[in-house]
Design a protein around this motif. Structure first.
Motif, PDB file in Angstrom:
ATOM      1  N   ARG A 292      -2.568 -11.478  12.766  1.00 37.25           N
ATOM      2  CA  ARG A 292      -3.300 -10.232  12.505  1.00 37.25           C
ATOM      3  C   ARG A 292      -3.856  -9.661  13.813  1.00 37.25           C
ATOM      4  NH1 ARG A 292      -5.327  -9.496   7.124  1.00 37.25           N
ATOM      5  NH2 ARG A 292      -6.530  -7.740   7.938  1.00 37.25           N
ATOM      6  N   THR A 294      -4.951  -7.259  16.853  1.00 41.37           N
ATOM      7  CA  THR A 294      -5.908  -6.157  16.687  1.00 41.37           C
ATOM      8  C   THR A 294      -5.246  -4.869  16.219  1.00 41.37           C
ATOM      9  OG1 THR A 294      -7.317  -7.118  18.395  1.00 41.37           O
ATOM     10  CG2 THR A 294      -7.675  -4.803  17.850  1.00 41.37           C
ATOM     11  N   ASP A 297      -4.409  -5.201  12.655  1.00 43.71           N
ATOM     12  CA  ASP A 297      -5.626  -5.335  11.855  1.00 43.71           C
ATOM     13  C   ASP A 297      -6.317  -3.990  11.687  1.00 43.71           C
ATOM     14  OD1 ASP A 297      -7.136  -7.274  10.415  1.00 43.71           O
ATOM     15  OD2 ASP A 297      -8.739  -7.093  11.899  1.00 43.71           O
ATOM     16  N   GLN A 298      -6.277  -3.155  12.719  1.00 42.89           N
ATOM     17  CA  GLN A 298      -6.860  -1.819  12.610  1.00 42.89           C
ATOM     18  C   GLN A 298      -6.144  -0.993  11.548  1.00 42.89           C
ATOM     19  OE1 GLN A 298      -6.512  -0.481  16.675  1.00 42.89           O
ATOM     20  NE2 GLN A 298      -8.609  -1.036  17.176  1.00 42.89           N
ATOM     21  N   ALA A 300      -4.480  -2.214   8.958  1.00 43.78           N
ATOM     22  CA  ALA A 300      -4.798  -2.803   7.658  1.00 43.78           C
ATOM     23  C   ALA A 300      -6.168  -2.344   7.181  1.00 43.78           C
ATOM     24  CB  ALA A 300      -4.741  -4.326   7.755  1.00 43.78           C
ATOM     25  N   HIS A 301      -7.108  -2.186   8.105  1.00 46.09           N
ATOM     26  CA  HIS A 301      -8.453  -1.739   7.727  1.00 46.09           C
ATOM     27  C   HIS A 301      -8.424  -0.342   7.112  1.00 46.09           C
ATOM     28  CE1 HIS A 301     -12.816  -1.453   7.891  1.00 46.09           C
ATOM     29  NE2 HIS A 301     -12.700  -0.285   8.505  1.00 46.09           N
ATOM     30  N   LYS A 302      -7.484   0.493   7.563  1.00 44.62           N
ATOM     31  CA  LYS A 302      -7.382   1.851   7.033  1.00 44.62           C
ATOM     32  C   LYS A 302      -7.031   1.867   5.547  1.00 44.62           C
ATOM     33  CE  LYS A 302      -8.183   4.254  10.778  1.00 44.62           C
ATOM     34  NZ  LYS A 302      -9.368   5.160  10.864  1.00 44.62           N
ATOM     35  N   GLN A 304      -8.458   0.629   3.209  1.00 38.53           N
ATOM     36  CA  GLN A 304      -9.650   0.726   2.378  1.00 38.53           C
ATOM     37  C   GLN A 304     -10.083   2.173   2.150  1.00 38.53           C
ATOM     38  OE1 GLN A 304     -12.703  -1.788   4.120  1.00 38.53           O
ATOM     39  NE2 GLN A 304     -11.213  -3.329   4.711  1.00 38.53           N
ATOM     40  N   GLU A 305      -9.584   3.101   2.963  1.00 34.71           N
ATOM     41  CA  GLU A 305     -10.003   4.493   2.836  1.00 34.71           C
ATOM     42  C   GLU A 305      -9.362   5.119   1.595  1.00 34.71           C
ATOM     43  OE1 GLU A 305      -9.355   6.840   6.294  1.00 34.71           O
ATOM     44  OE2 GLU A 305     -10.158   5.324   7.678  1.00 34.71           O
ATOM     45  N   ALA A 360      -1.441  -7.489   4.100  1.00 36.19           N
ATOM     46  CA  ALA A 360      -2.888  -7.358   4.248  1.00 36.19           C
ATOM     47  C   ALA A 360      -3.561  -7.235   2.882  1.00 36.19           C
ATOM     48  CB  ALA A 360      -3.217  -6.136   5.114  1.00 36.19           C
TER      49      ALA A 360
END
Length: 524
Positions: A292, A294, A297-298, A300-302, A304-305, A360
């Motif tokens: 994962r 960076t 991972d960034q 994958a974090h999106k 959630q939007e 993810a």
């Protein structure tokens, strides 16, 4: 010795790189500057924007017609709605950049004069006015990470630039380039007294154009990789070169990351007499995803939007996204998550992202999985597909119901739980590839473990729809034909209301497909 870099910006003396200005239409950029235009450059993260801006600054200063300065405004992000603090940070950054790149120390004094005369809300305009009036050449200001700013600080920046626009080039910069991930319409401009964002254009309607920095072409990808061969003598096999392009579709960070791992981290590849093979590239890809890193991972974090989920969830399910605002669709393109195919439709930008996104999402169910003994392995360590099917059925009957609640996307919760289970399987040394069939109501999986390749199609039976068995068998025939397989699984998740518990309704049977393939039908 030079190497592939993922930390940017590139330094040609230290890093394998393409000439940054070759990735722009430089003639168009210079025309915009000569015409005294203000414009935007945007592209996904880690695609080379900063390298291009620094190269443009060097080019302009070397030519001597303009005085160009690059400044990164990210330091002002923490100011958020505190305009006074944000403007002091922005003006201080520009003053420090002018000293670094042109040796001009005067901006610090002009900052203090502008603050005293115009207060923090007007000091940027005052600074740029004084600087332009005292500059021997027209100014070109390259502002990076502008979309890191939010709220009133961003509004103040844009409006001060707009207010001074009519004074260019003698009393304001001739050209200002704003750079960031997003186009202006997606800048996070919110007024504290309003629930809805103010549109970017209302605060900066002087923008002449938005330029987007693209990914590498297939030729550019190959040229970059061959820099390593020219430097060290170590060759890439033709299959390895093709594989890098296939996996990345030219996304600059991914190209560099795959190549760095294959050439510099995998121990066997450090022997420069040994070629870089397709297998090494695949090994590098797997390690990146498992760690994962960076960049991934960034992305994958999106997920959630809400605006991202509205599009990605139906894509993964194989259904049409439906009525989704154009701004939301373009937002995912600007982020680099999606791209438009030749027919104008949206697809995931590259195979690595295509694998990362569901992996993810499946991490929650995967972390919730109980300990599972690898009963699907033969004594010699090879995969037994029949034993794997029995293991999955037992797992699903016992754990499927509670695990569905741990999946972040409700519409594809069964898919995510199955993928979480299969990831436990391949942790022993296999791979899991995914195909999205948007609008076809399915997701296809290809599990490879040693000599075994297993094609799996996932379908969902929803309220008001017919049994997807017949359509699924026809679709699976096509998928298996592409894989060169004569057997496969068709997994039908029954999500209709009023059904018995999962433990009671989960069954399996064998059926022959329309094209004569032996298919295991799983109803779960």
């Amino acid at each position: 010795m030079r190497f592939f870099t993922t930390e940017g910006p590139v330094r040609p003396d230290r890093h394998y790189s393409l000439p940054p200005l070759s990735r722009w239409n430089l003639e168009e950029v210079l025309d915009l500057i000569n015409q005294e235009k203000y414009f935007l450059l945007h592209a996904p993260r880690q695609t080379g924007k900063t390298s291009c801006l620094l190269a443009l600054m060097e080019h302009l200063n070397r030519e001597g017609r303009y005085r160009a300065v690059y400044a990164n405004l990210e330091i002002a992000q923490t100011a958020r709605e505190d305009v006074a603090r944000g403007m002091r940070a922005i003006c201080g950054t520009i003053a420090a950049a002018a000293r670094l790149y042109t040796g001009d120390e005067r901006l610090f004094a002009w900052n203090e004069e502008a603050l005293a005369a115009r207060s923090a809300e007007g000091m940027l305009g005052g600074l740029l006015e004084s600087w332009s009036q005292h500059s021997p050449q027209p100014l070109v200001l390259l502002l990076d990470e502008v979309d890191a700013l939010v709220g009133d600080t961003l509004i103040s920046l844009l409006r001060q630039l707009r207010a001074g626009y009519t004074q260019r080039p003698t009393a304001f910069p001739q050209t200002i380039i704003l750079c960031g991930v997003r186009d202006l319409r997606d800048y996070r401009i919110h007024a504290s007294s309003e629930a809805e964002p103010i549109t970017g254009g209302s605060a900066f309607n002087i923008k002449a154009k938005s330029l987007r920095l693209g990914d590498f072409s297939a030729g550019e990808t190959r040229t970059l990789l061959l820099e390593h061969t020219h430097e060290t003598g170590q060759v890439f096999t033709p299959e390895a070169l093709d594989r890098v392009w296939e996996l990345t579709q030219g996304q600059p960070w991914l190209v560099n990351a795959l190549a760095y791992r294959a050439c510099f981290e995998i121990r066997t590849a450090r022997d420069r007499t040994q070629p870089i093979t397709r297998e090494l590239i695949d090994q590098a890809k797997e390690s990146m995803i498992l760690e994962r890193v960076t960049h991934l991972d960034q992305l994958a974090h999106k997920l959630q939007e809400p605006r991202v989920r509205r599009i990605i969830e139906p894509m993964l399910a194989g259904t049409e996204p439906g009525e989704v605002a154009e701004d939301d669709r373009q937002y995912l393109v600007d982020l680099g998550l999606l791209r438009r195919d030749g027919a104008g439709g949206l697809i995931v930008a590259n195979p690595i992202y295509r694998e990362v996104l569901p992996r993810a999402l499946a991490s929650g169910p995967q972390d919730s999985l109980p300990r599972i003994a690898p009963t699907w392995l033969n004594p010699d360590g090879s995969l037994n597909p029949d034993a794997l099917l029995d293991a999955f059925l037992a797992f699903w009957r016992q754990h499927g119901e509670p695990l569905l609640k741990s999946a972040p996307y409700h519409e594809i919760a069964p898919h995510l739980v199955l993928m979480a289970f299969l990831h436990r399987v391949i942790n022993g040394g296999g791979t899991l590839e995914r195909e999205y069939a948007i609008g076809m109501g399915r997701m296809d999986l290809c599990l490879r473990y040693g000599a075994v390749t297993l094609g799996i199609e996932l379908k969902v039976w929803r309220d008001g729809a017919p049994d997807p068995l017949t359509q699924g068998l026809m679709q699976l025939d096509g998928y298996l034909a592409g894989l060169g397989l004569e057997t496969g699984w068709l997994v039908i998740f029954d999500r209709r209301t009023g059904q018995p518990a999962i433990a009671e309704r989960t069954t399996s049977s064998e059926q022959i497909s329309p094209q004569g393939r032996r298919i295991q039908i799983v109803r779960a």
